[in-house]
Write a protein that holds these residues in place. Structure first.
Motif, PDB file in Angstrom:
ATOM      1  N   VAL A 119       0.915  -1.638  -0.285  1.00  0.00           N
ATOM      2  CA  VAL A 119      -0.113  -0.284  -0.165  1.00  0.00           C
ATOM      3  C   VAL A 119       0.953   1.050  -0.170  1.00  0.00           C
ATOM      4  CG1 VAL A 119      -1.609   1.209   1.575  1.00  0.00           C
ATOM      5  CG2 VAL A 119      -2.196  -1.625   1.173  1.00  0.00           C
ATOM      6  N   PRO A 120       2.137   1.543   0.689  1.00  0.00           N
ATOM      7  CA  PRO A 120       2.852   2.416   0.850  1.00  0.00           C
ATOM      8  C   PRO A 120       3.837   3.249  -0.203  1.00  0.00           C
ATOM      9  CG  PRO A 120       2.748   1.770   2.662  1.00  0.00           C
ATOM     10  CD  PRO A 120       2.666   0.244   2.162  1.00  0.00           C
ATOM     11  N   TYR A 121       3.524   1.748  -1.519  1.00  0.00           N
ATOM     12  CA  TYR A 121       3.805   2.256  -3.116  1.00  0.00           C
ATOM     13  C   TYR A 121       3.422   1.844  -3.371  1.00  0.00           C
ATOM     14  CZ  TYR A 121       8.143   0.656  -0.828  1.00  0.00           C
ATOM     15  OH  TYR A 121       8.939   0.773   0.503  1.00  0.00           O
ATOM     16  N   GLY A 122       1.647   3.007  -3.571  1.00  0.00           N
ATOM     17  CA  GLY A 122       1.178   3.053  -4.231  1.00  0.00           C
ATOM     18  C   GLY A 122       0.199   1.793  -4.910  1.00  0.00           C
ATOM     19  N   LEU A 123      -0.064  -0.014  -4.820  1.00  0.00           N
ATOM     20  CA  LEU A 123      -0.012  -0.967  -5.259  1.00  0.00           C
ATOM     21  C   LEU A 123      -1.492  -0.782  -3.973  1.00  0.00           C
ATOM     22  CD1 LEU A 123       3.113  -2.493  -6.016  1.00  0.00           C
ATOM     23  CD2 LEU A 123       1.307  -0.959  -7.521  1.00  0.00           C
ATOM     24  N   THR A 124      -2.262  -1.568  -4.887  1.00  0.00           N
ATOM     25  CA  THR A 124      -3.674  -2.539  -4.149  1.00  0.00           C
ATOM     26  C   THR A 124      -3.100  -4.357  -3.526  1.00  0.00           C
ATOM     27  OG1 THR A 124      -5.114  -3.119  -6.413  1.00  0.00           O
ATOM     28  CG2 THR A 124      -5.066  -0.420  -4.620  1.00  0.00           C
ATOM     29  N   GLU A 125      -4.620  -4.342  -3.333  1.00  0.00           N
ATOM     30  CA  GLU A 125      -4.541  -6.018  -3.402  1.00  0.00           C
ATOM     31  C   GLU A 125      -4.321  -6.603  -4.827  1.00  0.00           C
ATOM     32  OE1 GLU A 125      -8.375  -9.223  -2.282  1.00  0.00           O
ATOM     33  OE2 GLU A 125      -8.183  -7.419  -1.896  1.00  0.00           O
ATOM     34  N   PHE A 126      -4.474  -6.211  -6.034  1.00  0.00           N
ATOM     35  CA  PHE A 126      -4.950  -6.346  -7.732  1.00  0.00           C
ATOM     36  C   PHE A 126      -3.296  -6.274  -8.232  1.00  0.00           C
ATOM     37  CE2 PHE A 126      -9.286  -4.524  -6.707  1.00  0.00           C
ATOM     38  CZ  PHE A 126     -10.337  -5.795  -7.238  1.00  0.00           C
ATOM     39  N   ASP A 127      -2.661  -5.888  -7.415  1.00  0.00           N
ATOM     40  CA  ASP A 127      -1.126  -6.197  -7.159  1.00  0.00           C
ATOM     41  C   ASP A 127      -0.287  -7.179  -7.291  1.00  0.00           C
ATOM     42  OD1 ASP A 127      -1.224  -3.528  -9.309  1.00  0.00           O
ATOM     43  OD2 ASP A 127      -1.624  -2.658  -7.877  1.00  0.00           O
ATOM     44  N   VAL A 128      -0.814  -7.642  -5.883  1.00  0.00           N
ATOM     45  CA  VAL A 128      -0.670  -9.573  -5.558  1.00  0.00           C
ATOM     46  C   VAL A 128      -0.581 -10.422  -5.954  1.00  0.00           C
ATOM     47  CG1 VAL A 128      -0.833 -10.093  -3.440  1.00  0.00           C
ATOM     48  CG2 VAL A 128      -0.241  -8.266  -3.133  1.00  0.00           C
ATOM     49  N   HIS A 129       0.102 -11.215  -6.408  1.00  0.00           N
ATOM     50  CA  HIS A 129       0.747 -11.460  -7.090  1.00  0.00           C
ATOM     51  C   HIS A 129       0.685 -13.413  -7.216  1.00  0.00           C
ATOM     52  CE1 HIS A 129       3.652  -9.453  -7.749  1.00  0.00           C
ATOM     53  NE2 HIS A 129       4.221 -10.379  -8.172  1.00  0.00           N
ATOM     54  N   ASP A 130       0.822 -14.285  -8.088  1.00  0.00           N
ATOM     55  CA  ASP A 130       1.510 -16.109  -7.868  1.00  0.00           C
ATOM     56  C   ASP A 130       2.716 -16.121  -7.675  1.00  0.00           C
ATOM     57  OD1 ASP A 130      -0.942 -16.870  -7.959  1.00  0.00           O
ATOM     58  OD2 ASP A 130      -0.525 -17.866  -9.893  1.00  0.00           O
ATOM     59  N   VAL A 131       3.547 -16.682  -5.965  1.00  0.00           N
ATOM     60  CA  VAL A 131       4.935 -16.256  -5.316  1.00  0.00           C
ATOM     61  C   VAL A 131       5.309 -17.942  -6.505  1.00  0.00           C
ATOM     62  CG1 VAL A 131       3.691 -15.013  -3.228  1.00  0.00           C
ATOM     63  CG2 VAL A 131       3.712 -17.027  -3.642  1.00  0.00           C
ATOM     64  N   ILE A 132       6.864 -16.899  -5.636  1.00  0.00           N
ATOM     65  CA  ILE A 132       7.430 -17.908  -5.322  1.00  0.00           C
ATOM     66  C   ILE A 132       7.664 -18.041  -3.971  1.00  0.00           C
ATOM     67  CG2 ILE A 132       9.882 -16.414  -5.469  1.00  0.00           C
ATOM     68  CD1 ILE A 132      10.840 -18.806  -6.139  1.00  0.00           C
ATOM     69  N   ASN A 133       7.325 -19.394  -3.593  1.00  0.00           N
ATOM     70  CA  ASN A 133       7.873 -19.747  -2.042  1.00  0.00           C
ATOM     71  C   ASN A 133       8.749 -20.479  -1.748  1.00  0.00           C
ATOM     72  OD1 ASN A 133       4.785 -19.709  -1.201  1.00  0.00           O
ATOM     73  ND2 ASN A 133       4.897 -21.580  -2.989  1.00  0.00           N
ATOM     74  N   ILE A 134       9.639 -19.942  -1.185  1.00  0.00           N
ATOM     75  CA  ILE A 134      11.673 -19.522  -0.729  1.00  0.00           C
ATOM     76  C   ILE A 134      11.408 -20.514   0.510  1.00  0.00           C
ATOM     77  CG2 ILE A 134      11.847 -17.639  -1.919  1.00  0.00           C
ATOM     78  CD1 ILE A 134      12.215 -16.553   0.596  1.00  0.00           C
ATOM     79  N   PHE A 135      12.503 -21.176   0.329  1.00  0.00           N
ATOM     80  CA  PHE A 135      12.530 -22.514   1.418  1.00  0.00           C
ATOM     81  C   PHE A 135      11.344 -23.142   1.489  1.00  0.00           C
ATOM     82  CE2 PHE A 135      14.373 -18.252   3.179  1.00  0.00           C
ATOM     83  CZ  PHE A 135      15.589 -18.707   2.705  1.00  0.00           C
ATOM     84  N   GLN A 136      10.596 -23.503   0.810  1.00  0.00           N
ATOM     85  CA  GLN A 136       9.862 -23.943   1.210  1.00  0.00           C
ATOM     86  C   GLN A 136      10.054 -25.831   0.089  1.00  0.00           C
ATOM     87  OE1 GLN A 136       5.298 -22.550   0.609  1.00  0.00           O
ATOM     88  NE2 GLN A 136       4.083 -24.092  -0.201  1.00  0.00           N
ATOM     89  N   VAL A 137       9.341 -26.439   0.554  1.00  0.00           N
ATOM     90  CA  VAL A 137       9.499 -28.149   0.301  1.00  0.00           C
ATOM     91  C   VAL A 137       7.859 -27.903  -0.370  1.00  0.00           C
ATOM     92  CG1 VAL A 137       9.786 -30.223   0.192  1.00  0.00           C
ATOM     93  CG2 VAL A 137      11.925 -28.680   0.803  1.00  0.00           C
ATOM     94  N   THR A 138       7.789 -28.576  -1.738  1.00  0.00           N
ATOM     95  CA  THR A 138       6.363 -29.468  -2.008  1.00  0.00           C
ATOM     96  C   THR A 138       6.337 -29.921  -3.455  1.00  0.00           C
ATOM     97  OG1 THR A 138       5.540 -27.452  -3.938  1.00  0.00           O
ATOM     98  CG2 THR A 138       5.158 -27.462  -1.909  1.00  0.00           C
ATOM     99  N   GLY A 139       5.499 -30.633  -3.418  1.00  0.00           N
ATOM    100  CA  GLY A 139       5.695 -32.067  -4.606  1.00  0.00           C
ATOM    101  C   GLY A 139       4.361 -32.177  -5.494  1.00  0.00           C
ATOM    102  N   LEU A 140       4.155 -32.726  -6.117  1.00  0.00           N
ATOM    103  CA  LEU A 140       3.310 -33.677  -6.288  1.00  0.00           C
ATOM    104  C   LEU A 140       2.866 -35.182  -6.094  1.00  0.00           C
ATOM    105  CD1 LEU A 140       2.673 -32.296 -10.117  1.00  0.00           C
ATOM    106  CD2 LEU A 140       1.669 -31.429  -7.834  1.00  0.00           C
ATOM    107  N   ASN A 141       1.434 -35.473  -5.618  1.00  0.00           N
ATOM    108  CA  ASN A 141       1.911 -36.826  -5.712  1.00  0.00           C
ATOM    109  C   ASN A 141       1.763 -37.907  -6.663  1.00  0.00           C
ATOM    110  OD1 ASN A 141      -0.957 -37.076  -5.313  1.00  0.00           O
ATOM    111  ND2 ASN A 141      -1.703 -37.113  -3.628  1.00  0.00           N
ATOM    112  N   ALA A 142       1.439 -39.377  -6.407  1.00  0.00           N
ATOM    113  CA  ALA A 142       0.855 -39.919  -7.625  1.00  0.00           C
ATOM    114  C   ALA A 142      -0.193 -40.076  -8.214  1.00  0.00           C
ATOM    115  CB  ALA A 142       1.047 -41.752  -7.450  1.00  0.00           C
ATOM    116  N   GLU A 143      -0.737 -39.138  -8.019  1.00  0.00           N
ATOM    117  CA  GLU A 143      -2.160 -39.277  -8.437  1.00  0.00           C
ATOM    118  C   GLU A 143      -1.945 -37.841  -8.662  1.00  0.00           C
ATOM    119  OE1 GLU A 143      -5.154 -39.267  -4.739  1.00  0.00           O
ATOM    120  OE2 GLU A 143      -5.111 -40.971  -5.191  1.00  0.00           O
TER     121      GLU A 143
END
Length: 295
Positions: A171-195
């Motif tokens: 908000v202090p930089y003139g942006l809004t909720e509509f500017d928030v976008h998909d992220v990179i999740n740093i330090f996070q471990v994920t994957g896709l299972n067999a399904e």
């Protein structure tokens, strides 16, 4: 070639870097940046648990993210500082780089800009590899937690999901909720299972693990210290963390994150480097644009 004649084996990646390709990072150049001691700390941003902060990063700087008190995942957004319509594009980065990123991988911006915003130059968790479940670190498969899906699935009202944290931070930089976008999740471990279903594992980060980016352009960054903490007891939405995770609160698993911005003292390290330009596509998507009345 008929399908019956196709050789067996895994299909090759859709995008393979060739010599001189923008996908083929100059490893010697980025290694020299990562190993250089000729850098000066310009800014330290401490992000409290379950909160977020935003800050400016000049092109040619190094940004170091770390876990000062132990494992904690973070949700990162990036915008071009002068033009926030140019912002990080997680899905194209997955295609051009990988579902989980590390050294020499780049984070790409959205259309019509499509150019590297930052390049990863150091990663203390780069040797995590693939675990027994198929999990990898620094996730681009998932996205930020948000209050909408939480309310939809549980009926709970909670204001400090990563989406909300990032919204407040910009908000202090003139942006809004509509500017928030998909992220990179740093330090996070994920994957896709067999399904093919998305899973998350506890973060493997230890105290002072780190991830370093080189800023390829002037950017605004915003990082949320996820309210899921290190994800050892996460419980958003239906399903939750399971029996083991219920033994402790998510709050007990939350820790701060830190970002540090460094300038390079030895400018010779940047000799020959320049900011990437957008692709020079000059078409208009097949549209015939009226130029005025045909008299």
């Amino acid at each position: 070639m008929a399908s019956a004649d196709k050789p067996h084996g895994a299909p090759q990646p859709a995008y393979l870097p060739t010599a001189g390709s923008i996908l083929n990072a100059d490893k010697g150049f980025y290694d020299s940046l990562a190993s250089s001691k000729s850098r000066t700390l310009q800014q330290t941003i401490n992000i409290p648990p379950r909160s977020a902060k935003a800050w400016k990063v000049p092109a040619g700087s190094i940004v170091r993210f770390s876990t000062p008190e132990g494992a904690q995942v973070g949700d990162l957004n990036i915008w071009n500082l002068a033009n926030p319509r140019e912002r990080f594009w997680a899905s194209r980065t997955r295609q051009l780089q990988a579902s989980h990123v590390t050294v020499y991988d780049r984070l790409w911006s959205c259309l019509p800009y499509l150019r590297p915003m930052v390049t990863i130059i150091a990663d203390s968790l780069k040797d995590y590899g693939v675990d027994q479940w198929g999990g990898r670190c620094h996730d681009l498969l998932g996205t930020r937690c948000d209050p909408y899906v939480n309310t939809m699935l549980t009926g709970d009202q909670y204001d400090y999901h990563c989406h909300s944290n990032l919204t407040r931070a910009v908000v202090p930089y003139g942006l809004t909720e509509f500017d928030v976008h998909d992220v990179i999740n740093i330090f996070q471990v994920t994957g896709l299972n067999a399904e093919g279903k998305y899973f998350m594992e506890p973060s493997p980060a230890k105290k002072s693990d780190y991830l370093e980016f080189f800023a390829e352009q002037d950017v605004l960054m915003a990082l949320s210290a996820c309210p899921g903490g290190d994800l050892s007891a996460w419980g958003w939405g239906e399903g939750g963390a399971g029996e083991e995770g219920e033994k402790k609160s998510m709050l007990d698993c939350c820790r701060p994150l830190r970002a540090e911005v460094y300038s390079l003292d030895d400018k010779s390290l940047l000799e020959g480097w320049k900011q990437f330009e957008p692709p020079k596509y000059t078409g208009i998507h097949g549209m015939k644009v009226p130029v005025g009345e045909n008299v």
